[in-house]
Motif scaffolding. Structure first.
Motif, PDB file in Angstrom:
ATOM      1  N   SER A  41       0.858  -1.191   0.000  1.00  0.00           N
ATOM      2  CA  SER A  41       0.000   0.000   0.000  1.00  0.00           C
ATOM      3  C   SER A  41       0.890   1.236   0.000  1.00  0.00           C
ATOM      4  CB  SER A  41      -0.905   0.007   1.241  1.00  0.00           C
ATOM      5  OG  SER A  41      -0.132   0.236   2.400  1.00  0.00           O
ATOM      6  N   GLU A  42       0.276   2.388  -0.072  1.00  0.00           N
ATOM      7  CA  GLU A  42       1.041   3.634  -0.016  1.00  0.00           C
ATOM      8  C   GLU A  42       1.703   3.810   1.339  1.00  0.00           C
ATOM      9  OE1 GLU A  42      -0.866   7.163  -1.425  1.00  0.00           O
ATOM     10  OE2 GLU A  42      -1.667   6.157  -3.190  1.00  0.00           O
ATOM     11  N   GLU A  43       1.075   3.256   2.381  1.00  0.00           N
ATOM     12  CA  GLU A  43       1.625   3.374   3.735  1.00  0.00           C
ATOM     13  C   GLU A  43       2.810   2.430   3.966  1.00  0.00           C
ATOM     14  OE1 GLU A  43      -1.909   2.810   3.390  1.00  0.00           O
ATOM     15  OE2 GLU A  43      -2.105   4.987   3.280  1.00  0.00           O
ATOM     16  N   MET A  48      -0.616  -6.136   4.093  1.00  0.00           N
ATOM     17  CA  MET A  48      -1.589  -7.061   3.508  1.00  0.00           C
ATOM     18  C   MET A  48      -2.955  -6.596   4.003  1.00  0.00           C
ATOM     19  SD  MET A  48       0.373 -10.726   4.023  1.00  0.00           S
ATOM     20  CE  MET A  48      -1.073 -11.671   3.763  1.00  0.00           C
ATOM     21  N   SER A  49      -3.874  -6.381   3.086  1.00  0.00           N
ATOM     22  CA  SER A  49      -5.173  -5.822   3.460  1.00  0.00           C
ATOM     23  C   SER A  49      -5.983  -6.754   4.358  1.00  0.00           C
ATOM     24  CB  SER A  49      -5.989  -5.498   2.212  1.00  0.00           C
ATOM     25  OG  SER A  49      -6.252  -6.688   1.478  1.00  0.00           O
ATOM     26  N   GLU A  50      -5.760  -8.045   4.256  1.00  0.00           N
ATOM     27  CA  GLU A  50      -6.488  -9.030   5.067  1.00  0.00           C
ATOM     28  C   GLU A  50      -5.495  -9.967   5.732  1.00  0.00           C
ATOM     29  OE1 GLU A  50      -9.847  -8.850   5.361  1.00  0.00           O
ATOM     30  OE2 GLU A  50      -9.826  -7.170   3.959  1.00  0.00           O
ATOM     31  N   LYS A  51      -5.759 -10.254   6.995  1.00  0.00           N
ATOM     32  CA  LYS A  51      -4.896 -11.175   7.743  1.00  0.00           C
ATOM     33  C   LYS A  51      -5.618 -12.475   8.107  1.00  0.00           C
ATOM     34  CE  LYS A  51      -1.211  -8.502   8.343  1.00  0.00           C
ATOM     35  NZ  LYS A  51       0.172  -8.888   8.333  1.00  0.00           N
ATOM     36  N   ARG A  52      -6.953 -12.490   7.936  1.00  0.00           N
ATOM     37  CA  ARG A  52      -7.721 -13.675   8.316  1.00  0.00           C
ATOM     38  C   ARG A  52      -8.950 -13.811   7.423  1.00  0.00           C
ATOM     39  NH1 ARG A  52      -7.558 -17.025  12.529  1.00  0.00           N
ATOM     40  NH2 ARG A  52      -9.453 -18.103  13.152  1.00  0.00           N
ATOM     41  N   TYR A  53      -9.172 -15.034   6.968  1.00  0.00           N
ATOM     42  CA  TYR A  53     -10.363 -15.370   6.207  1.00  0.00           C
ATOM     43  C   TYR A  53     -11.090 -16.501   6.913  1.00  0.00           C
ATOM     44  CZ  TYR A  53      -8.612 -12.602   2.284  1.00  0.00           C
ATOM     45  OH  TYR A  53      -8.174 -11.577   1.490  1.00  0.00           O
ATOM     46  N   GLU A  54     -12.395 -16.339   7.106  1.00  0.00           N
ATOM     47  CA  GLU A  54     -13.247 -17.360   7.724  1.00  0.00           C
ATOM     48  C   GLU A  54     -14.004 -18.064   6.603  1.00  0.00           C
ATOM     49  OE1 GLU A  54     -13.439 -18.044  11.036  1.00  0.00           O
ATOM     50  OE2 GLU A  54     -12.077 -16.431  11.620  1.00  0.00           O
ATOM     51  N   LEU A  55     -13.805 -19.379   6.484  1.00  0.00           N
ATOM     52  CA  LEU A  55     -14.390 -20.151   5.392  1.00  0.00           C
ATOM     53  C   LEU A  55     -15.140 -21.371   5.934  1.00  0.00           C
ATOM     54  CD1 LEU A  55     -11.142 -20.221   3.213  1.00  0.00           C
ATOM     55  CD2 LEU A  55     -12.989 -18.563   3.070  1.00  0.00           C
ATOM     56  N   GLU A  56     -15.952 -21.984   5.069  1.00  0.00           N
ATOM     57  CA  GLU A  56     -16.670 -23.205   5.401  1.00  0.00           C
ATOM     58  C   GLU A  56     -16.349 -24.269   4.362  1.00  0.00           C
ATOM     59  OE1 GLU A  56     -20.856 -22.438   5.445  1.00  0.00           O
ATOM     60  OE2 GLU A  56     -20.701 -20.895   6.980  1.00  0.00           O
ATOM     61  N   THR A  57     -16.250 -25.507   4.792  1.00  0.00           N
ATOM     62  CA  THR A  57     -16.059 -26.591   3.833  1.00  0.00           C
ATOM     63  C   THR A  57     -17.301 -26.696   2.951  1.00  0.00           C
ATOM     64  OG1 THR A  57     -16.939 -28.213   5.379  1.00  0.00           O
ATOM     65  CG2 THR A  57     -14.540 -27.964   5.326  1.00  0.00           C
ATOM     66  N   GLY A  58     -17.098 -27.130   1.726  1.00  0.00           N
ATOM     67  CA  GLY A  58     -18.207 -27.360   0.813  1.00  0.00           C
ATOM     68  C   GLY A  58     -18.845 -26.110   0.253  1.00  0.00           C
ATOM     69  N   LYS A  59     -18.263 -24.947   0.462  1.00  0.00           N
ATOM     70  CA  LYS A  59     -18.813 -23.695  -0.041  1.00  0.00           C
ATOM     71  C   LYS A  59     -17.840 -23.125  -1.076  1.00  0.00           C
ATOM     72  CE  LYS A  59     -20.818 -19.388   1.627  1.00  0.00           C
ATOM     73  NZ  LYS A  59     -21.129 -18.585   2.819  1.00  0.00           N
ATOM     74  N   ALA A  60     -18.368 -22.646  -2.196  1.00  0.00           N
ATOM     75  CA  ALA A  60     -17.527 -22.102  -3.263  1.00  0.00           C
ATOM     76  C   ALA A  60     -17.141 -20.655  -2.950  1.00  0.00           C
ATOM     77  CB  ALA A  60     -18.266 -22.167  -4.592  1.00  0.00           C
ATOM     78  N   THR A  68       0.237  -4.483  -5.646  1.00  0.00           N
ATOM     79  CA  THR A  68       0.440  -3.075  -5.996  1.00  0.00           C
ATOM     80  C   THR A  68       1.727  -2.873  -6.778  1.00  0.00           C
ATOM     81  OG1 THR A  68       1.552  -2.671  -3.893  1.00  0.00           O
ATOM     82  CG2 THR A  68      -0.839  -2.272  -3.979  1.00  0.00           C
ATOM     83  N   GLY A  69       2.586  -3.904  -6.817  1.00  0.00           N
ATOM     84  CA  GLY A  69       3.834  -3.816  -7.552  1.00  0.00           C
ATOM     85  C   GLY A  69       4.948  -3.129  -6.789  1.00  0.00           C
ATOM     86  N   ARG A  70       4.741  -2.869  -5.503  1.00  0.00           N
ATOM     87  CA  ARG A  70       5.764  -2.173  -4.707  1.00  0.00           C
ATOM     88  C   ARG A  70       6.956  -3.078  -4.390  1.00  0.00           C
ATOM     89  NH1 ARG A  70       4.051   2.662  -3.207  1.00  0.00           N
ATOM     90  NH2 ARG A  70       1.852   3.124  -3.443  1.00  0.00           N
TER      91      ARG A  70
END
Length: 143
Positions: A41-43, A48-60, A68-70
């Motif tokens: 980012s510029e800062e 990294m914009s996200e540090k955690r993703y909550e997901l479920e099995t069997g879900k697309a 950003t290419g930095r």
């Protein structure tokens, strides 16, 4: 004493009911779009914009990864990539259909979209190779 026809009927019924009872997602619907993972980012070149993703099995799901290419970023998640059904990866005008994924490497500004279904529960780390010490780490939490 249970006779064979009754046992067969019970087995057949359990095979029909069990998969529906265990499945969390509905693959007949469009994939759920996750918040994009933006690298740099510029800062900070190491954000990294996200540090955690909550997901479920069997879900697309659809996950957009944006560089950003930095810096050069190589996103790895070996245990996670081994525990998903990878439908495809879209990058630019390409649609890549592969059995598995090792890493997404960005040498410059760009983006890729991953389409996948988690098939195993657990906590799986993801990181930018060589930049973990700069805080470029996160977690996929799959229930």
């Amino acid at each position: 004493m249970i006779t064979r026809p009754i046992a067969a009927a019970v087995l057949a019924a359990s095979l029909f009911i069990a998969p529906q009872a265990l499945a969390e997602g509905d693959l007949t619907r469009l994939p759920t779009e996750l918040p994009a993972l933006v690298l740099g980012s510029e800062e900070s070149d190491y954000s990294m914009s996200e540090k955690r993703y909550e997901l479920e099995t069997g879900k697309a799901y659809k996950l957009e990864v944006i560089s950003t290419g930095r810096k050069e970023y190589a996103i790895r998640a070996p245990e996670f990539f081994a525990s998903i059904f990878l439908r495809k990866v879209e990058a630019g005008d390409l649609e890549i259909k592969a059995v598995s994924l090792t890493e997404l490497e960005f040498e410059q500004e760009g983006e890729a979209e991953l389409y996948f279904v988690p098939v195993k529960t657990g906590e799986f780390s993801f990181y930018s190779a060589g930049l973990e010490g700069k805080g470029m780490v996160g977690t996929f939490s799959v229930r």
